[in-house]
Design an enzyme around this catalytic site. Structure first.
Site, PDB file in Angstrom:
ATOM      1  N   ASN A  27     -42.552 -45.647 -35.377  1.00 23.92           N
ATOM      2  CA  ASN A  27     -42.468 -44.300 -34.805  1.00 23.92           C
ATOM      3  C   ASN A  27     -42.737 -44.371 -33.303  1.00 23.92           C
ATOM      4  O   ASN A  27     -43.874 -44.612 -32.888  1.00 23.92           O
ATOM      5  CB  ASN A  27     -43.474 -43.377 -35.488  1.00 23.92           C
ATOM      6  N   LYS A  37     -29.020 -45.620 -41.599  1.00 22.60           N
ATOM      7  CA  LYS A  37     -29.469 -46.570 -40.560  1.00 22.60           C
ATOM      8  C   LYS A  37     -29.492 -47.993 -41.124  1.00 22.60           C
ATOM      9  O   LYS A  37     -29.139 -48.949 -40.436  1.00 22.60           O
ATOM     10  CB  LYS A  37     -30.861 -46.188 -40.045  1.00 22.60           C
ATOM     11  N   VAL A  80     -49.716 -29.334 -39.263  1.00 19.76           N
ATOM     12  CA  VAL A  80     -49.626 -30.593 -40.011  1.00 19.76           C
ATOM     13  C   VAL A  80     -48.840 -30.333 -41.294  1.00 19.76           C
ATOM     14  O   VAL A  80     -49.150 -29.400 -42.029  1.00 19.76           O
ATOM     15  CB  VAL A  80     -51.046 -31.103 -40.369  1.00 19.76           C
ATOM     16  N   ARG A 132     -48.713 -43.147 -39.912  1.00 17.37           N
ATOM     17  CA  ARG A 132     -47.588 -43.559 -39.085  1.00 17.37           C
ATOM     18  C   ARG A 132     -48.007 -44.749 -38.229  1.00 17.37           C
ATOM     19  O   ARG A 132     -49.167 -44.863 -37.827  1.00 17.37           O
ATOM     20  CB  ARG A 132     -47.140 -42.404 -38.168  1.00 17.37           C
ATOM     21  N   LEU A 166     -27.733 -47.304 -29.486  1.00 17.86           N
ATOM     22  CA  LEU A 166     -28.853 -46.427 -29.832  1.00 17.86           C
ATOM     23  C   LEU A 166     -28.398 -45.048 -30.297  1.00 17.86           C
ATOM     24  O   LEU A 166     -29.202 -44.290 -30.843  1.00 17.86           O
ATOM     25  CB  LEU A 166     -29.805 -46.255 -28.631  1.00 17.86           C
ATOM     26  N   ALA A 225     -27.327 -42.043 -32.328  1.00 19.66           N
ATOM     27  CA  ALA A 225     -27.503 -41.800 -33.758  1.00 19.66           C
ATOM     28  C   ALA A 225     -27.804 -40.333 -34.020  1.00 19.66           C
ATOM     29  O   ALA A 225     -28.235 -39.594 -33.123  1.00 19.66           O
ATOM     30  CB  ALA A 225     -28.665 -42.645 -34.309  1.00 19.66           C
ATOM     31  N   TYR A 275     -30.891 -40.473 -43.962  1.00 27.80           N
ATOM     32  CA  TYR A 275     -31.039 -41.132 -42.654  1.00 27.80           C
ATOM     33  C   TYR A 275     -31.456 -42.588 -42.825  1.00 27.80           C
ATOM     34  O   TYR A 275     -30.885 -43.488 -42.210  1.00 27.80           O
ATOM     35  CB  TYR A 275     -32.077 -40.367 -41.816  1.00 27.80           C
ATOM     36  N   ASP A 314     -18.209 -39.244 -27.727  1.00 29.20           N
ATOM     37  CA  ASP A 314     -18.735 -39.499 -29.068  1.00 29.20           C
ATOM     38  C   ASP A 314     -18.408 -40.947 -29.434  1.00 29.20           C
ATOM     39  O   ASP A 314     -17.293 -41.403 -29.162  1.00 29.20           O
ATOM     40  CB  ASP A 314     -18.062 -38.523 -30.054  1.00 29.20           C
TER      41      ASP A 314
HETATM   42  N1  LIG Z   1     -37.698 -42.248 -31.894  1.00 29.44           N
HETATM   43  C1  LIG Z   1     -38.090 -43.002 -32.907  1.00 29.44           C
HETATM   44  O1  LIG Z   1     -39.244 -42.986 -33.310  1.00 29.44           O
HETATM   45  C2  LIG Z   1     -37.121 -43.942 -33.592  1.00 29.44           C
HETATM   46  C3  LIG Z   1     -37.594 -44.713 -34.670  1.00 29.44           C
HETATM   47  C4  LIG Z   1     -36.722 -45.571 -35.331  1.00 29.44           C
HETATM   48  C5  LIG Z   1     -35.418 -45.689 -34.887  1.00 29.44           C
HETATM   49  N2  LIG Z   1     -34.996 -44.933 -33.837  1.00 29.44           N
HETATM   50  C6  LIG Z   1     -33.605 -45.091 -33.419  1.00 29.44           C
HETATM   51  O2  LIG Z   1     -33.575 -45.279 -32.004  1.00 29.44           O
HETATM   52  C7  LIG Z   1     -32.391 -44.693 -31.479  1.00 29.44           C
HETATM   53  C8  LIG Z   1     -32.725 -43.742 -30.343  1.00 29.44           C
HETATM   54  O3  LIG Z   1     -33.577 -42.709 -30.846  1.00 29.44           O
HETATM   55  P1  LIG Z   1     -34.200 -41.586 -29.881  1.00 29.44           P
HETATM   56  O4  LIG Z   1     -35.520 -41.248 -30.430  1.00 29.44           O
HETATM   57  O5  LIG Z   1     -34.087 -42.009 -28.459  1.00 29.44           O
HETATM   58  O6  LIG Z   1     -33.228 -40.369 -30.201  1.00 29.44           O
HETATM   59  P2  LIG Z   1     -32.486 -39.337 -29.197  1.00 29.44           P
HETATM   60  O7  LIG Z   1     -31.927 -38.231 -30.051  1.00 29.44           O
HETATM   61  O8  LIG Z   1     -33.364 -38.965 -28.063  1.00 29.44           O
HETATM   62  O9  LIG Z   1     -31.283 -40.224 -28.642  1.00 29.44           O
HETATM   63  C9  LIG Z   1     -30.071 -40.380 -29.333  1.00 29.44           C
HETATM   64  C10 LIG Z   1     -28.945 -40.209 -28.337  1.00 29.44           C
HETATM   65  O10 LIG Z   1     -27.703 -40.406 -29.032  1.00 29.44           O
HETATM   66  C11 LIG Z   1     -26.780 -39.407 -28.602  1.00 29.44           C
HETATM   67  N3  LIG Z   1     -25.813 -39.217 -29.679  1.00 29.44           N
HETATM   68  C12 LIG Z   1     -26.025 -38.660 -30.901  1.00 29.44           C
HETATM   69  N4  LIG Z   1     -24.877 -38.675 -31.609  1.00 29.44           N
HETATM   70  C13 LIG Z   1     -23.934 -39.263 -30.826  1.00 29.44           C
HETATM   71  C14 LIG Z   1     -22.571 -39.581 -31.002  1.00 29.44           C
HETATM   72  N5  LIG Z   1     -21.918 -39.278 -32.146  1.00 29.44           N
HETATM   73  N6  LIG Z   1     -21.896 -40.180 -29.997  1.00 29.44           N
HETATM   74  C15 LIG Z   1     -22.534 -40.485 -28.822  1.00 29.44           C
HETATM   75  N7  LIG Z   1     -23.825 -40.210 -28.593  1.00 29.44           N
HETATM   76  C16 LIG Z   1     -24.518 -39.600 -29.593  1.00 29.44           C
HETATM   77  C17 LIG Z   1     -27.622 -38.178 -28.322  1.00 29.44           C
HETATM   78  O11 LIG Z   1     -26.975 -37.289 -27.418  1.00 29.44           O
HETATM   79  C18 LIG Z   1     -28.882 -38.799 -27.732  1.00 29.44           C
HETATM   80  O12 LIG Z   1     -28.806 -38.857 -26.318  1.00 29.44           O
HETATM   81  C19 LIG Z   1     -31.665 -44.053 -32.666  1.00 29.44           C
HETATM   82  O13 LIG Z   1     -30.699 -44.964 -33.143  1.00 29.44           O
HETATM   83  C20 LIG Z   1     -32.750 -43.863 -33.695  1.00 29.44           C
HETATM   84  O14 LIG Z   1     -32.243 -43.863 -35.017  1.00 29.44           O
HETATM   85  C21 LIG Z   1     -35.800 -44.063 -33.196  1.00 29.44           C
END
Ligand SMILES: NC(=O)c1ccc[n+]([C@@H]2O[C@H](COP(=O)([O-])OP(=O)(O)OC[C@H]3O[C@@H](n4cnc5c(N)ncnc54)[C@H](O)[C@@H]3O)[C@@H](O)[C@H]2O)c1
Length: 323
Positions: A172, A147, A202, A210, A71, A73, A143, A50
């Site tokens: 997105n 962020k 939907v 988006r 990344l 989150a 959220y 973590d």
């Molecule tokens: N997917 C999108 O459209 C999008 C859009 C804007 C921002 N983001 C940001 O991009 C990043 C990646 O998003 P994603 O879509 O790949 O999400 P995802 O959930 O697939 O990946 C997040 C990863 O973080 C890990 N994680 C969560 N909490 C944790 C912790 N406390 N300690 C260690 N690891 C932890 C999870 O196991 C996961 O593998 C995030 O920061 C998200 O906020 C994503």
């Protein structure tokens, strides 16, 4: 890289390994375990941890990175509304823990954060679309707020501790490998419905829009943020989006047409905490990072469908999509 086992993280790990970079991943495996990383060969070290764990600084120090990608989150907007304490714990304190680990490194590392573009701006900023980085801030979910706080801390650390880095405010993101919740869950949910022969659900009237950006384009933005000289002393935040808007209804139509499946579209209640319209102006990223999205929505959706329906990789999917 934190969150390297996730949807975007694993795609970025693949790109980095392909570039011959040695990668250390920290992930608690809470989203999807390690399955996305299993097929990847190369110089890859994995730590199930973590980001708030007291052992994080030692792992970061041991990796001695040139670039630290953050990344990891809590990515579920609905969950953030239901449990804002947990959301803030991971997204605020977790990000702070990563920045603290970065600032104590013997050899300074560049920090690149995954931030959220769509949830940064409020309804007021959305009056001007595509919205530039300077558009009014006004998150409408815990959220979005947590962020944004991560970006604020990064900016503070740049001034207070001379940390080098930037945040990428992602629109997105969609593409092959997306099987969790996350912000762009609408593409994943529709592709899943198509794959399982269910009607597409939907939320609301479907006229919400988006900015859908393909995962490989996002990965390219991370690569450029890690390597571009302009990041040093440059802006704290870059929009990573296409600048184009797609309504959820239009997305449903495109996917049904592309898949050739005869399925219905049902409407359910709108979801709380969702932004009505969003698109991000990527001009700054083009000027400073040389980044541009190159994948059309049609090609990206074809690759995503082919991945889910046929288990094909993006290249095969692309061929299938054009067939
Ligand atoms: N997917 C999108 O459209 C999008 C859009 C804007 C921002 N983001 C940001 O991009 C990043 C990646 O998003 P994603 O879509 O790949 O999400 P995802 O959930 O697939 O990946 C997040 C990863 O973080 C890990 N994680 C969560 N909490 C944790 C912790 N406390 N300690 C260690 N690891 C932890 C999870 O196991 C996961 O593998 C995030 O920061 C998200 O906020 C994503």
């Amino acid at each position: 890289m934190t969150g390297g086992a996730g949807f975007i993280g694993a795609a970025l790990v693949g790109r980095l390994l392909g570039e011959g970079v040695e990668v250390t991943v920290v992930d608690d495996g809470s989203a999807a375990g390690w399955s996305r990383l299993e097929p990847l060969g190369g110089r890859l070290a994995l730590h199930r941890l973590d980001v708030r764990d007291p052992g994080l600084p030692a792992v970061v120090d041991g990796a001695a990175p040139h670039v630290l990608f953050h990344l990891a989150a809590q990515v579920d907007v609905g969950r953030s509304v239901a449990d804002p304490l947990q959301d803030a714990s991971v997204n605020v304190l977790g990000t702070l823990a990563v920045l603290e680990a970065a600032r104590h490194l013997t050899r300074p590392a560049r920090v690149v954060l995954a931030a959220s573009g769509g949830s940064w701006h409020g309804p007021e900023a959305a009056l001007v679309r595509p919205t530039p980085e300077t558009g009014a801030r006004g998150p409408v979910s815990p959220y979005g707020l947590s962020k944004a706080a991560g970006v604020d801390y990064l900016d503070l650390y740049r001034h207070l501790h001379g940390l080098e880095g930037c945040a990428l405010a992602l629109a997105n993101v969609y593409g092959p490998g997306q099987d969790g919740g996350g912000e762009a869950a609408v593409v994943r949910a529709f592709v899943e419905a198509v794959a399982t022969g269910c009607d597409l659900l939907v939320h609301g009237d479907g006229e919400q829009t988006r900015d859908l950006v393909y995962v490989d384009d996002v990965v390219d933005a991370f690569w450029r943020a890690a390597t571009a000289p302009a990041v040093a002393g440059g802006p704290a935040r870059y929009n990573i989006g296409t600048g184009h808007e797609t309504t959820v209804n239009e997305l449903a139509r495109l996917l049904l047409h592309r898949s050739g499946r005869h399925l219905g579209v049902r409407h359910g209640p709108a979801r709380p905490g969702e932004v009505r319209h969003s698109s991000l102006d990527p001009t700054l990223a083009a000027d400073r990072l040389g980044w541009r999205p190159v994948t059309t929505l049609d090609d990206g959706l074809a690759a995503t469908l082919a991945w889910r329906l046929g288990g094909a990789g993006p290249a095969e999917a692309d061929r299938a999509g054009r067939a």
